[in-house]
Design a protein around this motif. Structure first.
Motif, PDB file in Angstrom:
ATOM      1  N   MET A   2      51.191 -17.545 -28.387  1.00 43.31           N
ATOM      2  CA  MET A   2      50.237 -17.619 -27.545  1.00 43.31           C
ATOM      3  C   MET A   2      50.735 -17.622 -26.246  1.00 43.31           C
ATOM      4  SD  MET A   2      47.240 -20.657 -26.869  1.00 43.31           S
ATOM      5  CE  MET A   2      46.007 -20.136 -28.142  1.00 43.31           C
ATOM      6  N   GLN A   3      50.084 -16.602 -25.259  1.00 44.52           N
ATOM      7  CA  GLN A   3      50.579 -16.588 -23.761  1.00 44.52           C
ATOM      8  C   GLN A   3      49.336 -17.211 -23.087  1.00 44.52           C
ATOM      9  OE1 GLN A   3      53.113 -15.071 -21.898  1.00 44.52           O
ATOM     10  NE2 GLN A   3      52.119 -16.021 -20.316  1.00 44.52           N
ATOM     11  N   ILE A   4      50.062 -18.370 -22.194  1.00 41.93           N
ATOM     12  CA  ILE A   4      48.808 -19.042 -21.304  1.00 41.93           C
ATOM     13  C   ILE A   4      49.349 -18.822 -20.017  1.00 41.93           C
ATOM     14  CG2 ILE A   4      48.350 -21.270 -20.842  1.00 41.93           C
ATOM     15  CD1 ILE A   4      48.505 -22.242 -23.640  1.00 41.93           C
ATOM     16  N   ASP A   5      48.450 -18.151 -19.268  1.00 43.87           N
ATOM     17  CA  ASP A   5      48.315 -18.003 -17.717  1.00 43.87           C
ATOM     18  C   ASP A   5      47.744 -19.079 -16.900  1.00 43.87           C
ATOM     19  OD1 ASP A   5      50.292 -15.679 -16.855  1.00 43.87           O
ATOM     20  OD2 ASP A   5      49.031 -14.704 -18.721  1.00 43.87           O
ATOM     21  N   PHE A  34      54.284 -20.125 -21.120  1.00 42.66           N
ATOM     22  CA  PHE A  34      53.435 -20.562 -20.052  1.00 42.66           C
ATOM     23  C   PHE A  34      53.920 -19.609 -18.861  1.00 42.66           C
ATOM     24  CE2 PHE A  34      53.699 -24.368 -22.543  1.00 42.66           C
ATOM     25  CZ  PHE A  34      52.329 -24.456 -23.075  1.00 42.66           C
ATOM     26  N   ARG A  35      52.867 -19.461 -17.777  1.00 45.12           N
ATOM     27  CA  ARG A  35      53.223 -18.651 -16.822  1.00 45.12           C
ATOM     28  C   ARG A  35      52.364 -19.135 -15.613  1.00 45.12           C
ATOM     29  NH1 ARG A  35      53.154 -12.400 -17.323  1.00 45.12           N
ATOM     30  NH2 ARG A  35      51.075 -12.996 -18.128  1.00 45.12           N
ATOM     31  N   VAL A  36      52.831 -19.716 -14.672  1.00 43.72           N
ATOM     32  CA  VAL A  36      52.040 -20.324 -13.482  1.00 43.72           C
ATOM     33  C   VAL A  36      51.955 -19.425 -12.306  1.00 43.72           C
ATOM     34  CG1 VAL A  36      51.153 -22.181 -12.122  1.00 43.72           C
ATOM     35  CG2 VAL A  36      52.005 -22.632 -14.372  1.00 43.72           C
ATOM     36  N   LEU A  75      47.906  -9.597 -14.608  1.00 44.73           N
ATOM     37  CA  LEU A  75      48.259 -10.625 -15.850  1.00 44.73           C
ATOM     38  C   LEU A  75      47.782  -9.693 -17.181  1.00 44.73           C
ATOM     39  CD1 LEU A  75      47.342 -14.179 -14.769  1.00 44.73           C
ATOM     40  CD2 LEU A  75      49.737 -12.956 -14.664  1.00 44.73           C
ATOM     41  N   THR A  76      46.843  -9.263 -17.021  1.00 44.75           N
ATOM     42  CA  THR A  76      46.511  -8.579 -18.445  1.00 44.75           C
ATOM     43  C   THR A  76      46.654  -6.998 -18.571  1.00 44.75           C
ATOM     44  OG1 THR A  76      44.232  -7.752 -17.160  1.00 44.75           O
ATOM     45  CG2 THR A  76      44.186  -9.869 -18.195  1.00 44.75           C
ATOM     46  N   SER A  77      47.441  -6.376 -17.569  1.00 49.53           N
ATOM     47  CA  SER A  77      47.684  -5.018 -17.654  1.00 49.53           C
ATOM     48  C   SER A  77      48.742  -4.708 -18.767  1.00 49.53           C
ATOM     49  CB  SER A  77      48.612  -4.549 -16.303  1.00 49.53           C
ATOM     50  OG  SER A  77      49.637  -5.376 -16.011  1.00 49.53           O
ATOM     51  N   THR A  78      49.439  -5.606 -19.207  1.00 48.51           N
ATOM     52  CA  THR A  78      50.347  -5.480 -20.507  1.00 48.51           C
ATOM     53  C   THR A  78      49.880  -6.364 -21.735  1.00 48.51           C
ATOM     54  OG1 THR A  78      51.796  -7.042 -19.724  1.00 48.51           O
ATOM     55  CG2 THR A  78      52.327  -5.049 -19.007  1.00 48.51           C
ATOM     56  N   ARG A  84      40.849 -14.606 -23.027  1.00 48.22           N
ATOM     57  CA  ARG A  84      39.942 -15.659 -22.597  1.00 48.22           C
ATOM     58  C   ARG A  84      40.186 -15.897 -20.971  1.00 48.22           C
ATOM     59  NH1 ARG A  84      37.249 -17.657 -27.263  1.00 48.22           N
ATOM     60  NH2 ARG A  84      36.050 -19.072 -25.937  1.00 48.22           N
ATOM     61  N   VAL A  85      39.472 -15.769 -20.324  1.00 53.35           N
ATOM     62  CA  VAL A  85      39.525 -15.997 -18.789  1.00 53.35           C
ATOM     63  C   VAL A  85      38.903 -17.292 -18.607  1.00 53.35           C
ATOM     64  CG1 VAL A  85      39.679 -15.317 -16.170  1.00 53.35           C
ATOM     65  CG2 VAL A  85      40.191 -13.413 -18.070  1.00 53.35           C
TER      66      VAL A  85
END
Length: 246
Positions: A2-5, A34-36, A75-78, A84-85
């Motif tokens: 899971m990717q969480i931004d 995680f990416r902040v 963030l969603t380009s790749t 879910r935003v």
């Protein structure tokens, strides 16, 4: 994985939370990443301004749409799946264990943490998929709420907890509060562990736990019983409880 931004004006707030305890374990096991991001980086203003005065007047400042739209697009380009935003907002749907379980099925989550007076309405209407609130109170910003939600979701991912059954029996996962728990010593300061838990009779232990979960829920959060998936034994307890309070 899971990717969480997280989009925040204060990314430093997340350092300890996302790199400790279960969150660190989730990353080490490649269950979550995680990416902040500081969405000031997406401001077109030379002063990195992300807010402005509200049209029509009023107190406070409102977050502008351009930086957040640009940040989410980047963030969603790749991304391999549609994310879910999630907008942190006191006006949003109240966050629950059921919502955590729903979000745990996603591949990509983006949490938007606001500050100031609020958001430009176009963010709500055309950018986000969910508006969530931690409860009926107002925080300085969305950071603390998003940390709580991320923790709640990530701990449900496969193999993150030491025992996958831990999450299954958590309070609210079954629709009710969890039964009481005990550990060694069996007697402490004259206070004894219930004898049934020491009996080795697993059928009786399961029955006791069902009864205790029901009793605790009835005492502390009786409204949960209206929708909880009750066992046959708990159904009988429910009918007895209803007759008692009616």
């Amino acid at each position: 994985m899971m990717q969480i931004d997280v989009l925040s004006l204060f990314p430093e707030m997340f350092e300890g939370v996302l790199h400790s305890s279960i969150m660190k374990k989730a990353q080490d096991q490649q269950a979550a990443s995680f990416r902040v991001t500081d969405f000031r980086d997406y401001s077109t203003n030379k002063h990195r301004k992300v807010d402005d005065y509200p049209y029509g007047g009023g107190a406070g400042m409102v977050l502008k749409p351009e930086p957040l739209f640009a940040a989410v697009e980047s963030l969603t380009s790749t991304s391999e799946s549609k994310p879910r935003v999630i907008l942190m907002c006191p006006q949003g749907e109240r966050f629950t264990q059921k919502k955590a379980e729903e979000l745990a099925q996603e591949q990509h989550l983006i949490f938007i943490c606001g500050h100031y007076e609020g958001y430009d309405e176009r963010i709500r209407e055309h950018l986000v998929t969910d508006e969530l609130s931690l409860g009926d109170f107002v925080l300085t910003g969305g950071e603390v709420a998003s940390m709580a939600m991320i923790d709640s979701v990530v701990r449900l991912l496969p193999d993150v907890l030491g025992n996958d059954q831990s999450a299954v029996h958590d309070s609210f996962s079954t629709g009710m509060l969890e039964h009481p728990q005990y550990t060694r010593p069996a007697s402490f300061n004259g206070l004894d562990v219930p004898a049934v838990l020491l009996s080795g009779n697993h059928a009786e232990i399961d029955k006791w736990r069902e009864e205790q979960a029901f009793q605790r829920t009835a005492e502390r959060r009786p409204e949960l019983l209206e929708e909880a998936p009750l066992t046959e034994h708990q159904q009988k307890l429910y009918q007895q409880w209803k007759r008692k309070i009616d």
